[in-house]
Design a protein around this motif. Structure first.
Motif, PDB file in Angstrom:
ATOM      1  N   SER A  72     -11.802  10.261  -3.721  1.00 50.30           N
ATOM      2  CA  SER A  72     -10.448   9.773  -3.404  1.00 50.30           C
ATOM      3  C   SER A  72      -9.657   9.518  -4.671  1.00 50.30           C
ATOM      4  O   SER A  72      -8.454   9.808  -4.744  1.00 50.30           O
ATOM      5  CB  SER A  72     -10.532   8.490  -2.566  1.00 50.30           C
ATOM      6  N   LEU A 127      -6.218  11.371  -5.719  1.00 53.34           N
ATOM      7  CA  LEU A 127      -5.006  10.612  -6.027  1.00 53.34           C
ATOM      8  C   LEU A 127      -4.466  10.948  -7.411  1.00 53.34           C
ATOM      9  O   LEU A 127      -3.251  11.072  -7.597  1.00 53.34           O
ATOM     10  CB  LEU A 127      -5.297   9.105  -5.936  1.00 53.34           C
ATOM     11  N   SER A 183      -0.277  -3.348  -1.987  1.00 55.33           N
ATOM     12  CA  SER A 183      -1.746  -3.374  -2.023  1.00 55.33           C
ATOM     13  C   SER A 183      -2.353  -3.924  -0.731  1.00 55.33           C
ATOM     14  O   SER A 183      -3.507  -3.642  -0.420  1.00 55.33           O
ATOM     15  CB  SER A 183      -2.225  -4.210  -3.212  1.00 55.33           C
ATOM     16  N   MET A 234      -2.171  -0.381   1.238  1.00 55.55           N
ATOM     17  CA  MET A 234      -2.653   0.879   0.668  1.00 55.55           C
ATOM     18  C   MET A 234      -3.781   0.670  -0.347  1.00 55.55           C
ATOM     19  O   MET A 234      -4.091   1.562  -1.124  1.00 55.55           O
ATOM     20  CB  MET A 234      -1.501   1.662   0.039  1.00 55.55           C
ATOM     21  N   ASP A 254      -6.481  -0.388  -5.612  1.00 56.29           N
ATOM     22  CA  ASP A 254      -6.597   0.724  -6.559  1.00 56.29           C
ATOM     23  C   ASP A 254      -5.540   1.802  -6.315  1.00 56.29           C
ATOM     24  O   ASP A 254      -4.989   2.365  -7.260  1.00 56.29           O
ATOM     25  CB  ASP A 254      -8.009   1.327  -6.541  1.00 56.29           C
ATOM     26  N   VAL A 255      -5.235   2.081  -5.044  1.00 52.70           N
ATOM     27  CA  VAL A 255      -4.199   3.074  -4.735  1.00 52.70           C
ATOM     28  C   VAL A 255      -2.825   2.572  -5.196  1.00 52.70           C
ATOM     29  O   VAL A 255      -2.030   3.334  -5.762  1.00 52.70           O
ATOM     30  CB  VAL A 255      -4.159   3.398  -3.226  1.00 52.70           C
ATOM     31  N   THR A 315      -0.639   4.426  -8.091  1.00 52.01           N
ATOM     32  CA  THR A 315       0.681   4.933  -7.707  1.00 52.01           C
ATOM     33  C   THR A 315       1.793   4.357  -8.574  1.00 52.01           C
ATOM     34  O   THR A 315       2.678   5.092  -9.037  1.00 52.01           O
ATOM     35  CB  THR A 315       0.971   4.603  -6.228  1.00 52.01           C
ATOM     36  N   ILE A 362      -4.312   9.261   1.546  1.00 53.34           N
ATOM     37  CA  ILE A 362      -4.309   7.849   1.973  1.00 53.34           C
ATOM     38  C   ILE A 362      -4.975   7.713   3.339  1.00 53.34           C
ATOM     39  O   ILE A 362      -5.729   6.762   3.589  1.00 53.34           O
ATOM     40  CB  ILE A 362      -2.872   7.282   1.982  1.00 53.34           C
ATOM     41  N   ILE A 420      -8.626   7.649   2.851  1.00 55.03           N
ATOM     42  CA  ILE A 420      -9.086   6.366   2.313  1.00 55.03           C
ATOM     43  C   ILE A 420      -9.271   5.353   3.435  1.00 55.03           C
ATOM     44  O   ILE A 420     -10.199   4.537   3.415  1.00 55.03           O
ATOM     45  CB  ILE A 420      -8.089   5.842   1.248  1.00 55.03           C
TER      46      ILE A 420
END
Length: 383
Positions: free
Chosen positions: A54, A58, A100, A103, A106-107, A111, A219, A222
């Motif tokens: 993932s 990303l 956060s 999503m 970490d994503v 981003t 996403i 994830i």
């Protein structure tokens, strides 16, 4: 001839050492993984492939957006709406805090930290403190929902918690976290922005739309809506069709750093000493709370939650502890490693300065968020 060979070898050693000094987190992770392998044999199961794949997906998607100048467009729209540097930083920090929750931490960082770096380059404004506070914001904000971070998702499913008790347990932490961020933001420098940048037009809307759909798929993977393997295959196919050069532009050292930490954490978590310590020290709610915070500093909060859950039925102090424990050391939350790596990629000579400031902010926040909830919960006789 021999002298020239020796000189060449010395130069290579110096280059290698300089490389290791520049990226201290990678060096630390490599050393920890190597040393832990002396005590425990590594296993393939230690590697969290969904996370690694993932993360790879990303990085490709964000790099594609960067190439298409989508990040530039967002950066300019933010700058045109803000009058000073502090308001820009506040917007970016709060963006990480709230995004956060839905999503994952970490994503959110993967981003929005690149967006912060774009703004930094356009305005010549130092954004190190902003990125550190974005990291803190993502780690705290993600604590408010079960899907915000991996440890929440694990604890939520492991103890079969219902939404309301979960939310009520972490609400105090989120409130204290946003108050702490408010005071940190107030301390930031406030400089008037006099930047007139013409708006950027998207030159390739079709590619932008395709990569937008790819990001949604990533996403979705994830969150477990679709298999991460499917997202991986689709991402690779799109890269092969649209822009193969992206494969050579992402930070593979970040992936290797994660692999090293996974090996270290797996080895340490499976030693008898750690299991004996966990089984003997978790006597009551307070001990679960403090031990989960402490253990997170060394093996990060996700494995700490998995390990300690085996030895205690007290999910509330464990949930609070591992979320608070994501602050502190840079390996306490793996999301923090992402911010660091993204920053030193743009500013390779500022690694030590970043780690010092990161530690100052994080340990200050850790002290406040450890003691205040404990005192309040002690008064309410929950601990």
């Amino acid at each position: 001839m021999k002298e020239s060979v020796l000189i060449q070898n010395k130069i290579r050693i110096k280059i290698n050492l300089a490389f290791l000094k520049k990226d201290m987190v990678f060096t630390i992770s490599l050393v920890l993984a190597a040393v832990s392998c002396l005590f425990q044999s590594p296993k393939i199961e230690y590697l969290n492939f969904p996370v690694l794949i993932s993360l790879f997906n990303l990085m490709l998607a964000i790099k594609a957006f960067e190439e298409l100048r989508i990040l530039d467009k967002f950066a300019i729209s933010i700058l045109n709406k803000c009058n000073n540097s502090k308001s820009v930083s506040a917007f970016l920090i709060l963006l990480c805090f709230f995004s956060s929750m839905f999503m994952t931490n970490d994503v959110a960082l993967l981003t929005f930290v690149p967006l912060t770096l774009v703004i930094s380059r356009k305005t010549k404004m130092p954004m190190m403190e902003t990125i550190i506070l974005q990291t803190i914001a993502a780690n705290i904000g993600s604590s408010l929902t079960p899907m915000g971070n991996p440890q929440n998702l694990f604890i939520y499913s492991f103890y079969r918690i219902t939404p309301m008790p979960f939310f009520m347990t972490v609400l105090l932490l989120a409130i204290l976290g946003i108050i702490s961020l408010y005071f940190f933001i107030r301390r930031l420098d406030e400089k008037e922005l006099k930047v007139e940048i013409p708006p950027i037009k998207i030159t390739n809307p079709k590619k932008t739309m395709v990569w937008g759909m790819v990001l949604i798929l990533i996403i979705a993977s994830i969150f477990g809506v679709i298999p991460y393997q499917v997202a991986f295959i689709i991402t690779l196919m799109i890269v092969a069709i649209l822009n193969r050069k992206l494969l050579f532009k992402i930070d593979y050292l970040l992936l290797i750093t994660f692999i090293c930490f996974f090996i270290f954490v797996g080895n340490i978590s499976n030693t008898n000493a750690v299991h004996v310590l966990a089984s003997t020290s978790l006597k009551d709610s307070a001990s679960v709370y403090f031990n989960s915070i402490l253990l997170s500093q060394f093996i990060s909060n996700v494995p700490a939650s998995i390990l300690l859950a085996e030895f205690t039925p007290n999910w509330k102090p464990l949930l609070l502890g591992v979320n608070i424990g994501g602050l502190g050391t840079i390996i306490a939350s793996m999301a923090s490693v992402i911010s660091y790596k993204l920053y030193i990629q743009s500013y390779p000579n500022q690694g030590k300065k970043y780690l010092l400031k990161f530690s100052l902010y994080n340990f200050s926040c850790l002290a406040v968020l450890t003691l205040i909830p404990y005192v309040i919960l002690k008064i309410l006789k929950i601990f």
